[in-house]
Design an enzyme around this catalytic site. Structure first.
Site, PDB file in Angstrom:
ATOM      1  N   ASP A  48       0.848  -1.186   0.000  1.00 36.73           N
ATOM      2  CA  ASP A  48       0.000   0.000   0.000  1.00 36.73           C
ATOM      3  C   ASP A  48       0.888   1.242   0.000  1.00 36.73           C
ATOM      4  O   ASP A  48       1.638   1.469   0.954  1.00 36.73           O
ATOM      5  CB  ASP A  48      -0.876  -0.056   1.261  1.00 36.73           C
ATOM      6  CG  ASP A  48      -1.782   1.141   1.440  1.00 36.73           C
ATOM      7  OD1 ASP A  48      -1.645   2.153   0.722  1.00 36.73           O
ATOM      8  OD2 ASP A  48      -2.646   1.069   2.338  1.00 36.73           O
ATOM      9  N   ASN A  72      -6.475  12.449 -10.447  1.00 37.44           N
ATOM     10  CA  ASN A  72      -7.306  12.822 -11.585  1.00 37.44           C
ATOM     11  C   ASN A  72      -7.090  14.316 -11.819  1.00 37.44           C
ATOM     12  O   ASN A  72      -6.530  15.013 -10.978  1.00 37.44           O
ATOM     13  CB  ASN A  72      -8.785  12.432 -11.385  1.00 37.44           C
ATOM     14  CG  ASN A  72      -9.459  13.208 -10.279  1.00 37.44           C
ATOM     15  OD1 ASN A  72      -9.343  14.422 -10.179  1.00 37.44           O
ATOM     16  ND2 ASN A  72     -10.184  12.490  -9.439  1.00 37.44           N
ATOM     17  N   GLY A 101      -9.212   4.679  -6.299  1.00 37.22           N
ATOM     18  CA  GLY A 101      -7.901   4.044  -6.389  1.00 37.22           C
ATOM     19  C   GLY A 101      -6.850   4.695  -5.510  1.00 37.22           C
ATOM     20  O   GLY A 101      -7.105   5.072  -4.365  1.00 37.22           O
ATOM     21  N   VAL A 102      -5.646   4.836  -6.065  1.00 34.46           N
ATOM     22  CA  VAL A 102      -4.517   5.430  -5.343  1.00 34.46           C
ATOM     23  C   VAL A 102      -4.872   6.850  -4.895  1.00 34.46           C
ATOM     24  O   VAL A 102      -4.591   7.243  -3.760  1.00 34.46           O
ATOM     25  CB  VAL A 102      -3.247   5.449  -6.232  1.00 34.46           C
ATOM     26  CG1 VAL A 102      -2.153   6.301  -5.619  1.00 34.46           C
ATOM     27  CG2 VAL A 102      -2.744   4.025  -6.468  1.00 34.46           C
ATOM     28  N   ASP A 103      -5.499   7.606  -5.774  1.00 30.71           N
ATOM     29  CA  ASP A 103      -5.849   8.995  -5.476  1.00 30.71           C
ATOM     30  C   ASP A 103      -6.725   9.083  -4.226  1.00 30.71           C
ATOM     31  O   ASP A 103      -6.434   9.835  -3.293  1.00 30.71           O
ATOM     32  CB  ASP A 103      -6.567   9.597  -6.691  1.00 30.71           C
ATOM     33  CG  ASP A 103      -6.698  11.114  -6.637  1.00 30.71           C
ATOM     34  OD1 ASP A 103      -5.977  11.763  -5.866  1.00 30.71           O
ATOM     35  OD2 ASP A 103      -7.523  11.634  -7.403  1.00 30.71           O
ATOM     36  N   SER A 114      -1.738   4.895 -14.149  1.00 32.73           N
ATOM     37  CA  SER A 114      -2.702   4.613 -15.232  1.00 32.73           C
ATOM     38  C   SER A 114      -3.112   3.144 -15.365  1.00 32.73           C
ATOM     39  O   SER A 114      -3.843   2.801 -16.278  1.00 32.73           O
ATOM     40  CB  SER A 114      -2.207   5.126 -16.598  1.00 32.73           C
ATOM     41  OG  SER A 114      -2.305   6.530 -16.673  1.00 32.73           O
ATOM     42  N   THR A 115      -2.678   2.277 -14.444  1.00 34.17           N
ATOM     43  CA  THR A 115      -2.986   0.851 -14.602  1.00 34.17           C
ATOM     44  C   THR A 115      -4.285   0.420 -13.933  1.00 34.17           C
ATOM     45  O   THR A 115      -4.706  -0.714 -14.100  1.00 34.17           O
ATOM     46  CB  THR A 115      -1.844  -0.033 -14.051  1.00 34.17           C
ATOM     47  OG1 THR A 115      -1.671   0.265 -12.656  1.00 34.17           O
ATOM     48  CG2 THR A 115      -0.549   0.219 -14.812  1.00 34.17           C
ATOM     49  N   GLY A 116      -4.903   1.317 -13.189  1.00 36.50           N
ATOM     50  CA  GLY A 116      -6.168   0.976 -12.536  1.00 36.50           C
ATOM     51  C   GLY A 116      -7.335   1.280 -13.450  1.00 36.50           C
ATOM     52  O   GLY A 116      -7.481   0.696 -14.524  1.00 36.50           O
ATOM     53  N   ILE A 117      -8.139   2.238 -13.036  1.00 35.89           N
ATOM     54  CA  ILE A 117      -9.343   2.596 -13.781  1.00 35.89           C
ATOM     55  C   ILE A 117      -9.031   3.106 -15.197  1.00 35.89           C
ATOM     56  O   ILE A 117      -9.865   3.042 -16.089  1.00 35.89           O
ATOM     57  CB  ILE A 117     -10.191   3.616 -12.982  1.00 35.89           C
ATOM     58  CG1 ILE A 117     -11.597   3.701 -13.549  1.00 35.89           C
ATOM     59  CG2 ILE A 117      -9.496   4.962 -12.902  1.00 35.89           C
ATOM     60  CD1 ILE A 117     -12.568   4.452 -12.668  1.00 35.89           C
TER      61      ILE A 117
END
Length: 169
Positions: A10, A24, A32-34, A122-125
């Site tokens: 994490d 974003n 996500g991370v954000d 950029s690998t999540g949503i």
């Protein structure tokens, strides 16, 4: 020379001079991370992002750019927010993804950060294929002229970890 390390875990639990947020464009939190960085970092990060929106970034942060704020309650001095591109099978946006890493390292250098923790941007949503994202991220960091001593890729799961490990071999 910059040392590249990999950690499965994490990113909000990392201790580093700077933690990179896959933000974003609004800079006002998200999923996500954000979302995790905003939740764990506390209201100071959101307040700093709102101040950025009220000054230089009225329309938000452009894809591939980066900006720093306080890290709030995180075990870091700064959060470097960068906006990754949404993956497209028909439009090559790999230069934008590479720019996220380059710009984040540029900001880290300006701040004097020696350790920087990155997620797999950029690998999540945004659906960027993990193997390609790892190739771009590791390639940019290896080529970067930076005073950052350690870049730590903090990877959420085994698949991400293995994709980045393959690029380091």
């Amino acid at each position: 020379m910059t040392t590249i390390t990999l950690v499965k875990g994490d990113i909000t639990r990392q201790s580093a001079d700077a933690i990179v947020n896959a933000a974003n464009s609004s800079l006002l939190g998200g999923g996500g991370v954000d979302g995790a960085i905003h939740r764990r970092g506390g209201p100071e990060i959101l307040a700093a992002c709102r101040a950025l929106r009220a000054s230089h970034y009225g329309k938000g942060l452009a894809t591939g750019k980066a900006v720093a704020t306080t890290a709030g309650e995180l075990d870091a001095r700064w959060v470097i927010h960068t906006v990754g591109p949404v993956f497209s099978a028909t439009d090559d946006r790999s230069d934008q993804l590479a720019s996220c890493y380059r710009e984040s390292l540029r900001i880290a250098d300006e701040l004097g950060a020696r350790t920087v923790a990155f997620p797999a941007i950029s690998t999540g949503i945004f659906r960027w294929p993990m193997e390609d994202a790892a190739r771009i991220a590791v390639g940019v960091v290896r080529e970067a002229e930076t005073t950052v001593e350690e870049v730590r890729f903090v990877l959420f799961d085994e698949q991400a970890y293995e994709a980045f490990a393959a690029q380091l071999r």
